[in-house]
Design a protein around this motif. Structure first.
Motif, PDB file in Angstrom:
ATOM      1  N   ARG A 142       0.833  -1.208   0.000  1.00 56.34           N
ATOM      2  CA  ARG A 142       0.000   0.000   0.000  1.00 56.34           C
ATOM      3  C   ARG A 142       0.868   1.258   0.000  1.00 56.34           C
ATOM      4  O   ARG A 142       0.630   2.192  -0.748  1.00 56.34           O
ATOM      5  CB  ARG A 142      -0.897  -0.028   1.236  1.00 56.34           C
ATOM      6  CG  ARG A 142      -2.004   0.987   1.245  1.00 56.34           C
ATOM      7  CD  ARG A 142      -2.692   1.010   2.582  1.00 56.34           C
ATOM      8  NE  ARG A 142      -1.721   1.217   3.675  1.00 56.34           N
ATOM      9  CZ  ARG A 142      -1.996   1.088   4.963  1.00 56.34           C
ATOM     10  NH1 ARG A 142      -3.197   0.719   5.336  1.00 56.34           N
ATOM     11  NH2 ARG A 142      -1.075   1.307   5.880  1.00 56.34           N
ATOM     12  N   ASP A 143       1.913   1.257   0.818  1.00 55.63           N
ATOM     13  CA  ASP A 143       2.734   2.460   0.934  1.00 55.63           C
ATOM     14  C   ASP A 143       3.519   2.756  -0.342  1.00 55.63           C
ATOM     15  O   ASP A 143       3.868   3.908  -0.598  1.00 55.63           O
ATOM     16  CB  ASP A 143       3.682   2.347   2.133  1.00 55.63           C
ATOM     17  CG  ASP A 143       2.932   2.547   3.440  1.00 55.63           C
ATOM     18  OD1 ASP A 143       1.684   2.562   3.407  1.00 55.63           O
ATOM     19  OD2 ASP A 143       3.580   2.698   4.485  1.00 55.63           O
ATOM     20  N   TRP A 144       3.774   1.734  -1.142  1.00 55.45           N
ATOM     21  CA  TRP A 144       4.435   1.970  -2.425  1.00 55.45           C
ATOM     22  C   TRP A 144       3.438   2.317  -3.514  1.00 55.45           C
ATOM     23  O   TRP A 144       3.817   2.461  -4.681  1.00 55.45           O
ATOM     24  CB  TRP A 144       5.300   0.776  -2.827  1.00 55.45           C
ATOM     25  CG  TRP A 144       6.607   0.760  -2.090  1.00 55.45           C
ATOM     26  CD1 TRP A 144       6.896   0.031  -0.969  1.00 55.45           C
ATOM     27  CD2 TRP A 144       7.777   1.519  -2.384  1.00 55.45           C
ATOM     28  NE1 TRP A 144       8.177   0.297  -0.554  1.00 55.45           N
ATOM     29  CE2 TRP A 144       8.742   1.210  -1.414  1.00 55.45           C
ATOM     30  CE3 TRP A 144       8.112   2.438  -3.389  1.00 55.45           C
ATOM     31  CZ2 TRP A 144      10.015   1.783  -1.402  1.00 55.45           C
ATOM     32  CZ3 TRP A 144       9.370   3.008  -3.378  1.00 55.45           C
ATOM     33  CH2 TRP A 144      10.314   2.677  -2.387  1.00 55.45           C
ATOM     34  N   GLY A 145       2.174   2.396  -3.155  1.00 57.11           N
ATOM     35  CA  GLY A 145       1.167   2.874  -4.102  1.00 57.11           C
ATOM     36  C   GLY A 145       0.641   1.826  -5.057  1.00 57.11           C
ATOM     37  O   GLY A 145       0.018   2.164  -6.065  1.00 57.11           O
ATOM     38  N   GLU A 147      -9.158  -2.965   2.885  1.00 55.76           N
ATOM     39  CA  GLU A 147     -10.215  -2.106   3.425  1.00 55.76           C
ATOM     40  C   GLU A 147     -10.172  -1.919   4.938  1.00 55.76           C
ATOM     41  O   GLU A 147     -10.412  -0.830   5.442  1.00 55.76           O
ATOM     42  CB  GLU A 147     -11.551  -2.731   3.030  1.00 55.76           C
ATOM     43  CG  GLU A 147     -12.704  -1.792   2.982  1.00 55.76           C
ATOM     44  CD  GLU A 147     -13.892  -2.446   2.282  1.00 55.76           C
ATOM     45  OE1 GLU A 147     -13.972  -3.696   2.241  1.00 55.76           O
ATOM     46  OE2 GLU A 147     -14.728  -1.690   1.783  1.00 55.76           O
ATOM     47  N   CYS A 148      -9.859  -2.971   5.661  1.00 58.42           N
ATOM     48  CA  CYS A 148      -9.964  -2.880   7.126  1.00 58.42           C
ATOM     49  C   CYS A 148      -8.650  -2.435   7.767  1.00 58.42           C
ATOM     50  O   CYS A 148      -8.557  -2.328   8.990  1.00 58.42           O
ATOM     51  CB  CYS A 148     -10.431  -4.205   7.708  1.00 58.42           C
ATOM     52  SG  CYS A 148      -9.144  -5.459   7.780  1.00 58.42           S
ATOM     53  N   GLY A 149      -7.630  -2.211   6.956  1.00 61.38           N
ATOM     54  CA  GLY A 149      -6.372  -1.700   7.500  1.00 61.38           C
ATOM     55  C   GLY A 149      -5.582  -2.717   8.303  1.00 61.38           C
ATOM     56  O   GLY A 149      -4.710  -2.349   9.083  1.00 61.38           O
ATOM     57  N   GLY A 150      -5.887  -3.989   8.127  1.00 58.03           N
ATOM     58  CA  GLY A 150      -5.096  -5.031   8.783  1.00 58.03           C
ATOM     59  C   GLY A 150      -5.765  -5.653   9.994  1.00 58.03           C
ATOM     60  O   GLY A 150      -5.120  -6.364  10.753  1.00 58.03           O
ATOM     61  N   ALA A 151      -7.048  -5.397  10.152  1.00 60.41           N
ATOM     62  CA  ALA A 151      -7.764  -5.900  11.333  1.00 60.41           C
ATOM     63  C   ALA A 151      -8.370  -7.281  11.124  1.00 60.41           C
ATOM     64  O   ALA A 151      -9.127  -7.757  11.963  1.00 60.41           O
ATOM     65  CB  ALA A 151      -8.863  -4.909  11.729  1.00 60.41           C
TER      66      ALA A 151
END
Ligand code: FES
Length: 105
Positions: free
Chosen positions: A28-31, A37-41
């Motif tokens: 994600r950080d490299w685009g 969607e849940c941000g890792g939850a």
């Protein structure tokens, strides 16, 4: 350390990763296009990746929670994992994954 990612269109990317980061976060950080969607939850299954067979057995095995959540993903294969549950470490330097269909934003 390196993380090699093939995107949903077959494009190949070599990403610099940091120890302790989730594979999903690096992607994600490299685009690259990953919904996550849940941000890792562990609540969405939209960070689904296929792990290169050479690497699959070197990952920390799936928890029951990950296995259950993975059932919500499309086109699950024997080398499927949720990339928010894989932490980068020295042993995984050079890991190769492919973004699964349905993980695009
Ligand atoms: Fe939602 Fe991985 S980001 S399960």
């Amino acid at each position: 350390m390196k993380l090699f990612v093939t995107d949903q269109d077959g494009g190949e990317h070599e990403l610099e990763a940091l120890e302790g980061w989730r594979v999903m976060e690096v992607i994600r950080d490299w685009g690259l296009p990953i919904k996550a969607e849940c941000g890792g939850a562990l609540a969405c299954a939209t960070c689904h990746v296929y792990v290169d067979p050479e690497w699959f057995d070197r990952l920390v095995p799936m928890t029951e929670e990950e296995e259950e959540r993975l059932d919500d993903a499309m086109l699950v294969k024997s080398n499927s994992r949720l990339s928010c549950q894989i932490l980068m470490s020295d042993e995984l330097d050079g890991l190769k994954v492919r973004l699964a269909p349905g993980s695009e934003p």
